[in-house]
Scaffold this motif. Sequence first.
Motif, PDB file in Angstrom:
ATOM      1  N   THR A 178       0.841  -1.203   0.000  1.00 16.08           N
ATOM      2  CA  THR A 178       0.000   0.000   0.000  1.00 16.08           C
ATOM      3  C   THR A 178       0.876   1.253   0.000  1.00 16.08           C
ATOM      4  O   THR A 178       0.574   2.238  -0.676  1.00 16.08           O
ATOM      5  N   MET A 179       1.992   1.171   0.738  1.00 15.73           N
ATOM      6  CA  MET A 179       2.904   2.318   0.784  1.00 15.73           C
ATOM      7  C   MET A 179       3.418   2.653  -0.615  1.00 15.73           C
ATOM      8  O   MET A 179       3.435   3.812  -1.037  1.00 15.73           O
ATOM      9  N   LEU A 180       3.791   1.626  -1.344  1.00 20.70           N
ATOM     10  CA  LEU A 180       4.346   1.805  -2.685  1.00 20.70           C
ATOM     11  C   LEU A 180       3.313   2.406  -3.634  1.00 20.70           C
ATOM     12  O   LEU A 180       3.610   3.342  -4.390  1.00 20.70           O
ATOM     13  N   MET A 181       2.096   1.887  -3.571  1.00 21.58           N
ATOM     14  CA  MET A 181       1.035   2.374  -4.451  1.00 21.58           C
ATOM     15  C   MET A 181       0.750   3.854  -4.176  1.00 21.58           C
ATOM     16  O   MET A 181       0.602   4.670  -5.094  1.00 21.58           O
ATOM     17  N   ILE A 182       0.673   4.186  -2.876  1.00 19.91           N
ATOM     18  CA  ILE A 182       0.311   5.569  -2.516  1.00 19.91           C
ATOM     19  C   ILE A 182       1.483   6.516  -2.807  1.00 19.91           C
ATOM     20  O   ILE A 182       1.294   7.624  -3.303  1.00 19.91           O
ATOM     21  N   LEU A 183       2.683   6.036  -2.521  1.00 16.83           N
ATOM     22  CA  LEU A 183       3.867   6.858  -2.774  1.00 16.83           C
ATOM     23  C   LEU A 183       3.980   7.201  -4.261  1.00 16.83           C
ATOM     24  O   LEU A 183       4.295   8.340  -4.634  1.00 16.83           O
ATOM     25  N   ALA A 184       3.717   6.216  -5.100  1.00 16.20           N
ATOM     26  CA  ALA A 184       3.795   6.451  -6.551  1.00 16.20           C
ATOM     27  C   ALA A 184       2.788   7.526  -6.955  1.00 16.20           C
ATOM     28  O   ALA A 184       3.087   8.412  -7.764  1.00 16.20           O
ATOM     29  N   THR A 185       1.604   7.470  -6.351  1.00 16.28           N
ATOM     30  CA  THR A 185       0.582   8.474  -6.676  1.00 16.28           C
ATOM     31  C   THR A 185       0.975   9.846  -6.131  1.00 16.28           C
ATOM     32  O   THR A 185       0.802  10.866  -6.816  1.00 16.28           O
TER      33      THR A 185
END
Lengths: 299, 448
Positions: A178-185
């Motif tokens: 989830t961290m990766l997905m949100i960070l990318a956004t």
Amino acid sequence: MPGTLSWEASRRRAYLTGLVPALVVLAVITVVPTLFLAGASLTPLSLVDPASLFDFSNPLRNYAELLHDPRFLGSLVMQLQLSALTVTLQLAVGLGLALLLNVRSSFFEAIRTVFLIPMVLPPIVVALIWKIIYTPDVSPLHRFLDFVGLPADSFITSASTALLAVAVADTWQWFPFTMLMILATLQMIPNEPLEAAKIDGANHWQTFRYIIFAYIRPALIVSGLFRLIDSFKAFPLIYVLTDGGPGSATEVTNYYAFVQAFNFSYWGYASAIAIVLLTGVFTLSWAAGRLGWNGDEGE
Amino acid sequence: MFQTRNFSRRRVLQGAGLLVGGLLLPGKAPAQGGAKRLAGVTLNVSTFSAPFPKILIKWLPEFEQLTGAKVVYDTPSFPVYNQRADLELSTGGSAYDVVNVTFIYSSRWINAGWLTPLDDFIRDPNKTPADWDVDDFLPGLRAPETGKDGKLYGIPWSVDTFISAAARFDLFKDAGLGFPDTTDDLFDTLKATHGKDKVAGFVTDNHYGWSFVPFLQAFGGNVFRNPPDDLTPVLDTPEAIAAAEYFARIVKDFGPNGAISYTPDQVVKALQSGRVNYSAIGQTYLAQLGDSGSKVAGTSAFGLAPRGPAGRFPGVAVHGLGIPAASKNKEAAWTFIQWALSKQNTRRALVEENLASPTRRSDFESPEFKTSSTINGYDIAGIVRESIDISAKGGYMKYRTVPVYPQVDQQLNKAIANIASGQLSARQAMEQAQAGSIAELKRAGVAL
């Protein structure tokens, strides 16, 4: 024009020809077993009596029995609790860390990589790490708590903490996703609206609530959906940490299906449980999809 | 001493060589040019992990050298082995040539026709020399390996007998107490000594379908009404509820932190390190208190399982080596079983490896076993033999080999965990176990 149509037809045929092998493989490895599972769920199949695979005399008996099986009904409640806990924790931790790590610096980029480690570990390794953490005799956590004068009972043998203990271990493994997905956004948010908000006097919370959250909302929903579906597969952690216990305190539905199939050999009954679970996951996925992430198109 | 040991080892090796050589004759002699009878054969063997399989794995090169066979020996943990073997046998698979006939699955596997009867191999002098002596295996241990047709389907390699031990018996003595003989004595002793010297009082295997039942029966309860004829569960009787209350209380009140998660290996480590004092589990585990790495070899004491108001009911579980009905290498599999459980090798396991669970009478009565199984002056061999005699006379282990026991076994595991973790009262938990067992038995098609 006829030449163009012919070319289109040829192209479609070529795509189809290319796709057929993949579709056949997909059918063999997913559709056929699923159909077999659905068929088996309509029989009283038990390995002691293999001929029962063809007994369709009372096809709904397993499903009728499930409605009156308190252990199964309890496992559904447990499954929902675990899913709600893990998805909430993973979204909260992932979001918090993504906001903290959304800084352009080589140091923080290195830190991000470290945070990804749990996600790439095999599930059984994660389970063993947490087994050590939760076993008082060898646990550094329990030693620390003893040292600071806050001795605690084993987290995995207490009915009030066992499910939370499993959820924490699952969160540790999957918050990087989830961290990766949100960070990318977060890294794709343009500066203009943020600067405009600052000029208009918006505080940090208002900036987050009205600008950042609007951008990351689809990512939150997608990653939450993925984690929700995956939470129904939380098997290794439960197998290693609690074995579904104490009592039935962490016996989720897929674990109960495993017990029925592999401990008792009731494959028909276990297949019915698996079909119910499958239907539930499909329904939840569909409902979650309808709720939000496609809404952007209309806005 | 060292020379004597080496000499003995050589003699044993020679004996094993002669045995296998004998198996190859007559008509089975190696072909000229040195080819061995089982050359090119790959034997797949699977048992759960335990001391004897570990010894056999160490000795496998000798078997392979003698016969030319290649052996692939798989030893997963007990529950994993049972799941795999149950699935493999039930589907008529030929992945295994030799399997462990697990005690609680023995009736199910044997009477479903999933195993090969061994009588023809045993009776054939070309396949089995007379001095291999199947009658030397204790009759009480052969019984669970025998089918309804009277044929033998497994050769016993392990007997796990429920005994008790106090790793820190010095703490009992300091409190002016002896080794507890009854369930009341045990409770009083644990109450008086729990926590002394930072040592927890009691711990046992969290497989309560095994470790609780001797207490259940000692209180006058049972699992089924009259197994194997009447399989009506009787888990909600006043006796069963009282036993569950007692047992869960000693687990909870006198156990170490996280007691209900302890597996047998954890129990042994906790006892060996002196962190926990008393346990009642199988002798194959408790005998490890005398191992060289144990801190409590000099303070340990051993005794029979505690006696309750209804008497003493030490559990006895037997495991045998058998051949799946679908095996494609049955003769080679029998050669392996013969070699593994030859008189020479079972004695050698006692002498060289301190194996604590012999199954041959000659081994039980041997001075070597008496010596190796005496720990801190306590004759464990005698305690085990007495327990087996009690079990053989009492006939109370029949509950364990009925085909549906695994289902009820799990109900008991859950019931005790529910009580010890404070989720349910003893009455609620045992009533739930009773209802759950009835539902499972009905699903299995058992007429109640």
